[in-house]
Design a protein around this motif. Structure first.
Motif, mmCIF file in Angstrom:
data_model
loop_
_atom_site.group_PDB
_atom_site.id
_atom_site.type_symbol
_atom_site.label_atom_id
_atom_site.label_comp_id
_atom_site.label_asym_id
_atom_site.label_seq_id
_atom_site.Cartn_x
_atom_site.Cartn_y
_atom_site.Cartn_z
ATOM 1 N N HIS A 17 -12.814 3.339 -16.789
ATOM 2 C CA HIS A 17 -11.413 2.928 -16.752
ATOM 3 C C HIS A 17 -10.450 4.105 -16.602
ATOM 4 C CE1 HIS A 17 -11.531 -1.456 -18.399
ATOM 5 N NE2 HIS A 17 -12.493 -1.227 -17.530
ATOM 6 N N ASP A 18 -10.934 5.345 -16.812
ATOM 7 C CA ASP A 18 -10.059 6.497 -16.624
ATOM 8 C C ASP A 18 -9.989 6.933 -15.164
ATOM 9 O OD1 ASP A 18 -12.690 7.353 -16.516
ATOM 10 O OD2 ASP A 18 -12.271 9.290 -17.469
ATOM 11 N N ARG A 19 -10.748 6.287 -14.307
ATOM 12 C CA ARG A 19 -10.737 6.614 -12.886
ATOM 13 C C ARG A 19 -9.773 5.708 -12.122
ATOM 14 N NH1 ARG A 19 -15.270 9.721 -10.812
ATOM 15 N NH2 ARG A 19 -16.487 10.516 -12.569
ATOM 16 N N HIS A 20 -9.410 6.155 -10.938
ATOM 17 C CA HIS A 20 -8.490 5.395 -10.096
ATOM 18 C C HIS A 20 -9.266 4.439 -9.200
ATOM 19 C CE1 HIS A 20 -5.064 4.411 -7.575
ATOM 20 N NE2 HIS A 20 -5.781 4.728 -6.511
ATOM 21 N N VAL A 21 -8.841 3.179 -9.166
ATOM 22 C CA VAL A 21 -9.481 2.175 -8.315
ATOM 23 C C VAL A 21 -8.842 2.241 -6.929
ATOM 24 C CG1 VAL A 21 -9.999 -0.260 -7.977
ATOM 25 C CG2 VAL A 21 -9.943 0.688 -10.299
ATOM 26 N N LEU A 22 -9.600 2.756 -5.961
ATOM 27 C CA LEU A 22 -9.113 2.775 -4.580
ATOM 28 C C LEU A 22 -9.137 1.383 -3.982
ATOM 29 C CD1 LEU A 22 -10.672 5.960 -2.951
ATOM 30 C CD2 LEU A 22 -8.250 5.499 -3.317
ATOM 31 N N THR A 23 -10.227 0.674 -4.182
ATOM 32 C CA THR A 23 -10.345 -0.707 -3.735
ATOM 33 C C THR A 23 -11.524 -1.341 -4.463
ATOM 34 O OG1 THR A 23 -10.358 -2.162 -1.786
ATOM 35 C CG2 THR A 23 -11.905 -0.326 -1.775
ATOM 36 N N SER A 24 -11.682 -2.640 -4.283
ATOM 37 C CA SER A 24 -12.764 -3.371 -4.936
ATOM 38 C C SER A 24 -13.042 -4.628 -4.124
ATOM 39 C CB SER A 24 -12.357 -3.732 -6.371
ATOM 40 O OG SER A 24 -13.411 -4.382 -7.053
ATOM 41 N N THR A 25 -14.280 -5.135 -4.241
ATOM 42 C CA THR A 25 -14.645 -6.328 -3.484
ATOM 43 C C THR A 25 -15.789 -7.039 -4.181
ATOM 44 O OG1 THR A 25 -15.085 -7.135 -1.231
ATOM 45 C CG2 THR A 25 -16.400 -5.258 -1.992
ATOM 46 N N ALA A 32 -20.013 -7.524 -7.636
ATOM 47 C CA ALA A 32 -18.700 -6.901 -7.530
ATOM 48 C C ALA A 32 -18.855 -5.391 -7.425
ATOM 49 C CB ALA A 32 -17.848 -7.252 -8.742
ATOM 50 N N HIS A 33 -17.982 -4.768 -6.635
ATOM 51 C CA HIS A 33 -18.047 -3.322 -6.410
ATOM 52 C C HIS A 33 -16.652 -2.718 -6.546
ATOM 53 C CE1 HIS A 33 -22.066 -3.966 -4.686
ATOM 54 N NE2 HIS A 33 -21.528 -4.986 -4.039
ATOM 55 N N TRP A 34 -16.595 -1.545 -7.166
ATOM 56 C CA TRP A 34 -15.356 -0.779 -7.290
ATOM 57 C C TRP A 34 -15.542 0.581 -6.646
ATOM 58 C CZ3 TRP A 34 -16.836 -4.330 -10.854
ATOM 59 C CH2 TRP A 34 -15.862 -5.188 -11.392
ATOM 60 N N LEU A 35 -14.602 0.998 -5.799
ATOM 61 C CA LEU A 35 -14.595 2.331 -5.219
ATOM 62 C C LEU A 35 -13.615 3.174 -6.030
ATOM 63 C CD1 LEU A 35 -15.638 4.115 -2.849
ATOM 64 C CD2 LEU A 35 -13.581 3.422 -1.595
ATOM 65 N N LEU A 36 -14.126 4.196 -6.712
ATOM 66 C CA LEU A 36 -13.362 4.947 -7.705
ATOM 67 C C LEU A 36 -13.261 6.421 -7.340
ATOM 68 C CD1 LEU A 36 -15.095 3.513 -10.912
ATOM 69 C CD2 LEU A 36 -13.032 2.636 -9.801
ATOM 70 N N THR A 37 -12.088 7.014 -7.632
ATOM 71 C CA THR A 37 -11.900 8.452 -7.519
ATOM 72 C C THR A 37 -11.366 8.984 -8.840
ATOM 73 O OG1 THR A 37 -9.700 8.074 -6.569
ATOM 74 C CG2 THR A 37 -11.510 8.478 -5.036
ATOM 75 N N ALA A 38 -11.415 10.301 -9.001
ATOM 76 C CA ALA A 38 -10.986 10.910 -10.251
ATOM 77 C C ALA A 38 -9.502 10.711 -10.495
ATOM 78 C CB ALA A 38 -11.326 12.404 -10.253
ATOM 79 N N ARG A 39 -8.722 10.671 -9.419
ATOM 80 C CA ARG A 39 -7.281 10.487 -9.561
ATOM 81 C C ARG A 39 -6.744 9.780 -8.321
ATOM 82 N NH1 ARG A 39 -8.519 15.594 -8.624
ATOM 83 N NH2 ARG A 39 -8.575 16.027 -10.860
ATOM 84 N N ALA A 40 -5.554 9.250 -8.441
ATOM 85 C CA ALA A 40 -4.928 8.564 -7.305
ATOM 86 C C ALA A 40 -4.562 9.575 -6.231
ATOM 87 C CB ALA A 40 -3.682 7.820 -7.768
ATOM 88 N N PRO A 41 -4.696 9.204 -4.950
ATOM 89 C CA PRO A 41 -4.284 10.127 -3.881
ATOM 90 C C PRO A 41 -2.787 10.365 -3.913
ATOM 91 C CG PRO A 41 -4.786 7.945 -2.992
ATOM 92 C CD PRO A 41 -5.201 7.925 -4.428
ATOM 93 N N ALA A 42 -2.370 11.560 -3.520
ATOM 94 C CA ALA A 42 -0.950 11.888 -3.486
ATOM 95 C C ALA A 42 -0.262 11.081 -2.397
ATOM 96 C CB ALA A 42 -0.764 13.376 -3.235
ATOM 97 N N PRO A 43 0.934 10.561 -2.663
ATOM 98 C CA PRO A 43 1.659 9.812 -1.629
ATOM 99 C C PRO A 43 1.877 10.666 -0.389
ATOM 100 C CG PRO A 43 2.698 9.535 -3.779
ATOM 101 C CD PRO A 43 1.667 10.620 -3.927
ATOM 102 N N GLY A 44 1.553 10.102 0.748
ATOM 103 C CA GLY A 44 1.744 10.821 1.995
ATOM 104 C C GLY A 44 0.803 11.981 2.197
#
Length: 287
Positions: A17-25, A32-44
């Motif tokens: 839950h401390d990771r950022h959910v990029l997408t899920s399906t 069910a699958h979650w694509l996770l990164t350590a942090r949210a991408p920077a805007p732009g």
């Protein structure tokens, strides 16, 4: 109007839950699958490759974790292939056209195997149980609906559908084992797509649905315009049309109103995931 409550389906383990959910399906087999990164991408931000985890939760509660590296999709779609691999695709192809990496395919160990481009403006990307990729585009790409192999070969495209016309925007797409259902803008007919057969078109009075489920001659449409975003419109299939058969308001499992969400439709099921996107719930037309 009566209400219809979703049923819990799958939950991302708290460990992640401390990771950022990029997408899920939810894939064609109910996992069910979650694509996770350590942090949210920077805007732009730019398109530098990044690493991610896919956390998969089966219907029996079993959990699998797969590491993926060198992903490029800024606004990704995710699905699992029947061999245990994954496909990750960027919704927008404008920058990916140059290097052909809009769609990246990974094997079951997370190793990159193929990359290719399917065109800009992906609204839906769903793998069927054979491993074919069904892509539905939104209105910035007039390609409609197309079927690709997992190695980037175009196998089928909707084109100008007799009785429906050209698909301007694929609002709803449902991919299962033997049939694909779609509900496109502007007249929102219900399309029944089966390999090797002409597309079957049924007239439909429901406008703006974002998901559709079909089972044993019954159909359920989720969503609509304005205040109808939580509407479930039921219907019965005839040879040429969808006959209205009532409506309800879809709610959370606890009966509360739904918030911002993503939806995935598979056969008789409409899967719904609300912010913060850590849980999936389901409406099952067969139940």
């Amino acid at each position: 109007m009566q209400t219809s409550a979703l049923v819990p389906h799958a939950r991302l383990p708290r460990t992640y839950h401390d990771r950022h959910v990029l997408t899920s399906t939810v894939d064609a087999f109910g996992t069910a699958h979650w694509l996770l990164t350590a942090r949210a991408p920077a805007p732009g931000g730019d398109r530098h490759p990044y690493d991610a985890l896919v956390v998969s939760v089966r219907e029996d509660g079993g959990v699998e974790v797969t590491e993926l590296s060198a992903l490029r999709a800024r606004f990704p779609h995710l699905d699992r292939l029947p061999d245990g691999g994954f496909v990750v695709a960027s919704a927008r192809a404008r920058r990916a056209d140059a290097d052909g990496s809009q769609v990246q395919v990974f094997d079951a160990l997370g190793r990159g195997t193929w990359s290719f481009t399917v065109g800009d403006a992906i609204e839906h990307l769903l793998a069927d149980p054979s491993g074919a990729l069904w892509v539905g585009h939104f209105d910035e790409n007039p390609a409609g609906i197309r079927r690709w192999s997992a190695t980037g070969e175009l196998r089928w495209q909707s084109g100008d559908v007799p009785g429906s016309g050209w698909i301007m925007d694929c609002y709803a797409l449902n991919v299962s084992d033997s049939v694909v259902w779609a509900c496109p803008y502007t007249d929102f007919p219900l399309l029944e797509i089966r390999p090797g057969r002409p597309v079957r078109v049924r007239a439909n009075a429901v406008r703006g649905a974002k998901a559709v489920a079909v089972h044993a001659g019954r159909v359920a449409f989720l969503g609509g315009y304005g205040e109808e975003q939580d509407r479930i419109a039921y219907g019965e299939l005839t040879d040429t049309a969808v006959e209205p058969a009532g409506a309800a308001v879809l709610t959370r499992p606890d009966g509360a109103p739904l918030g911002r969400r993503r939806v995935v439709a598979r056969a008789a099921r409409i899967h719904v995931q609300e912010e913060p996107f850590t849980e999936w719930a389901v409406l099952d037309l067969s139940g």
